[in-house]
Design an enzyme around this catalytic site. Structure first.
Site, PDB file in Angstrom:
ATOM      1  CE  LYS A 137       4.896   0.340  12.000  1.00  0.00           C
ATOM      2  NZ  LYS A 137       4.051   0.615  11.167  1.00  0.00           N
ATOM      3  CE  LYS A 179       3.349   3.531  14.010  1.00  0.00           C
ATOM      4  NZ  LYS A 179       1.699   3.526  14.035  1.00  0.00           N
ATOM      5  CD  GLU A 184       1.760  -2.049  10.867  1.00  0.00           C
ATOM      6  OE1 GLU A 184       2.662  -2.508  10.389  1.00  0.00           O
ATOM      7  OE2 GLU A 184       1.385  -0.864  10.599  1.00  0.00           O
ATOM      8  CB  THR A 208      -0.809  -0.109   1.193  1.00  0.00           C
ATOM      9  OG1 THR A 208      -1.531  -1.248   1.462  1.00  0.00           O
ATOM     10  CG2 THR A 208      -1.951   1.129   1.343  1.00  0.00           C
ATOM     11  CB  VAL A 209       3.362   2.669   2.203  1.00  0.00           C
ATOM     12  CG1 VAL A 209       4.296   3.920   2.578  1.00  0.00           C
ATOM     13  CG2 VAL A 209       2.232   2.338   3.590  1.00  0.00           C
TER      14      VAL A 209
END
Ligand code: HSE
Length: 432
Positions: free
Chosen positions: A105, A205, A190, A13-14
Site C-alpha cells: 500500500k 490504504k 507491520e 509472513t505473507v
C-alpha cells in the site's frame, strides 16, 4: 493451457503463505482455470530453512535482479513492503515487460499514478488486491463490480491491528501494550507496528481507495489528516459504551461540490451501526455508491493467509484477464483530477466527544460551556462521571456538529483554565 512463471520477492509472513498456496493449489488452479501457475524463483535475504525445504525444487536467490533479468519469468510478486527497494522492484519488473502483483500500500499510494501509467505504456498489469483489506476484494469491487458508480462517501476500518487492539481493550480489558504484542504475535502488525497504531497504514490504504473511488491521487502525508489510536484510553471506550457508542479507527473520505476530504482518526459511531460490530482483525469498507446505494464489504483484513489469498487470487485473475489484454486502472483522468480540490481539515464539521478532568466546584461548568458558546459550539449532552468535591473529576460532553477550527480554538482556551487538569480528550463522531 496458459503457463505463468512467477518470481516471488519477499518470503516473510505473507510471502510464505503465497508460496504455500501456489504449491498446494497447483492442480486445482490447472483444472479449474486452465492455468499452470509455476513458482520459478524465490528471493529474500534470508529464507526460513523449513520453508526452503518445502520449496526444494524452486530456485532461490538473495538478489532480486536475478528475477527481474530472467526473461522466462512472466510475473513478479513483490512482498517485501515499504517504499524502497519495493518501488524499484515494481518499476524494474514493468520495464522488463513483466506483470506485477503486490500487496504494497505504501508504494501504490505514493507511486500508483506513475506505475499505472508505466504499466499501461508497457501493456502490462499491476494487481494489488491485498494492499487494502488483505484478500477481501475491495479493489476488484471498486474497479469492476461497481465500476459504474460514483462515490460520495467512503468509511473504512482498514487496519486490522488497530481494530484488534480497540476490541481487546474494550471487550477483554487488555492494556494497550499487551494488545499490540498480541497483534504482533498473530502476524497482523507491520514489521514496525508504529505504522499501524499511528494511523499511517490506514492513511496509505485510504489514499489507494480514494484514487480508485474518487479519481484523485492524494499525497498521503500532506493531504490526509492522520491521527492514530495511542491516546485512546479504556476509560473513553467505557464511557462511549455507556452512551450507546463505540470507537473505531476510521479512514474517511467524502466528496461533494468537487471537493474531497480525507482523514484517518478514532471515531465514535453508534453501536447499532453495522461497522460497530466489525471487531478483532476484521476490516470493512462502507461505500456510498450513487447507483447501487450503500454497500459494505467485511472480512479479515490482516494475517498470513488473508493477505496471501488476495495475492494468489491476483495471480489467477492476471492469467485470466490477460486473455483480453492488460487491465486499465481507475479514474486517472487528468482533466477531472485538476477540478477536484481538497477540503482543509479546518473546514470539516463533525460532532465531538470531549472529556475533561475538571475541578468539582460550582461555576466550573459554566466557564467551560461559556467558552464553547463563544466559539459557536452547541452542546448536546454533559455528564459528570464522578462526584468528588474540590477534587478533579471526569466530565464528558457531546457536541452538536461543530467546525474543526472552532473546537480546536475552544479546547485551547479550556486547557488554560486552572480548573481543568490534563489535556482535553476530543474524539470526532460520525452519524453514518
Ligand atoms: N498491518 C496491517 C493491518 C496488515 O494491521 O491491517 C497489512 O495491511
Amino acid at each position: 493451457m496458459k503457463k505463468i512463471k512467477v518470481g516471488l520477492i519477499g518470503l516473510g509472513t505473507v510471502g510464505a503463505g503465497v508460496a504455500k498456496l501456489i504449491k498446494t493449489r497447483h492442480a486445482y488452479v490447472k483444472a479449474k482455470f486452465n492455468v499452470d501457475l509455476e513458482l520459478k524463483t524465490i528471493c529474500d535475504l534470508k529464507i526460513d530453512p523449513k520453508l526452503r525445504k518445502s520449496l526444494a525444487t524452486v530456485k532461490a536467490t538473495s538478489n532480486f535482479h536475478e528475477i527481474l533479468n530472467d526473461p522466462d519469468i512472466d510475473v513478479v510478486v513483490e512482498l517485501i513492503g515499504g517504499l524502497h527497494p519495493a518501488y524499484e522492484i515494481i518499476s524494474g519488473a514493468l520495464n522488463k515487460d513483466k506483470h506485477v502483483v503486490t500487496a504494497n500500500k505504501a508504494v501504490i499510494s505514493n507511486y500508483g499514478r506513475e506505475l499505472f501509467r508505466l504499466a499501461h505504456e508497457k501493456k502490462r498489469s499491476v494487481y494489488f488486491e491485498s494492499a487494502v483489506l488483505a484478500g477481501v476484494p475491495i479493489i476488484k469491487t471498486l474497479t469492476e463490480g461497481i465500476a459504474g458508480n460514483q462515490f460520495t462517501g467512503l468509511y473504512g476500518i482498514v487496519n486490522g491491528t488497530c481494530n484488534f487492539i480497540l476490541t481487546e481493550m474494550s471487550t477483554n480489558g487488555l492494556s494497550f501494550e499487551s494488545s499490540v504484542k498480541l497483534a504482533q504475535d498473530k502476524g497482523y502488525a507491520e514489521s514496525d507496528p508504529t505504522l499501524d497504531i499511528n494511523g499511517m497504514d490506514s492513511a496509505h490504504k485510504l489514499a489507494v481507495l480514494i484514487a480508485l473511488a474518487m479519481g484523485k491521487f492524494l499525497k498521503v502525508k500532506e493531504d490526509i489528516y492522520t491521527e492514530g489510536i495511542t491516546h485512546i484510553s479504556a476509560e473513553d471506550l467505557a464511557y462511549a459504551d455507556q452512551m450507546g457508542l463505540t470507537i473505531k479507527l476510521l479512514a474517511i473520505a467524502k466528496k461533494n461540490n468537487n471537493k474531497i476530504e480525507a482523514r484517518v482518526h478514532p471515531t465514535l459511531i453508534s453501536k447499532k451501526h453495522p461497522l460497530a460490530s466489525v471487531n478483532n482483525v476484521y476490516n470493512a469498507v462502507l461505500l456510498d455508491a450513487d447507483a447501487l446505494g450503500d454497500v459494505l464489504l467485511v472480512g479479515q483484513g490482516a494475517g498470513q493467509m488473508a493477505a496471501a489469498s488476495g495475492v494468489f487470487s491476483d495471480l489467477i485473475n492476471l492469467a485470466i484477464d490477460n486473455e483480453t489484454g492488460p487491465r486499465t486502472w481507475i479514474g486517472d483522468n487528468p482533466n477531472e483530477i485538476e477540478k477536484i480540490a481538497l477540503r482543509s481539515m479546518d473546514e470539516i464539521e463533525t460532532e465531538f466527544y470531549i472529556r475533561l478532568m475538571v475541578l468539582d466546584r460550582p461555576g466550573v461548568l459554566s466557564k467551560i460551556t461559556g467558552i464553547l458558546g463563544q466559539c459557536g459550539i452547541s452542546i448536546a449532552s454533559v455528564t459528570q462521571k464522578a462526584v468528588n468535591k474540590n477534587s478533579f473529576v471526569p466530565l464528558v460532553m457531546l457536541t452538536h456538529v461543530a467546525k474543526e477550527s472552532s473546537v480546536k480554538k475552544a479546547l485551547q482556551k479550556i486547557n488554560q483554565l486552572k480548573e481543568v487538569a490534563a489535556k482535553p480528550v476530543a474524539i470526532r463522531m460520525e452519524q453514518l
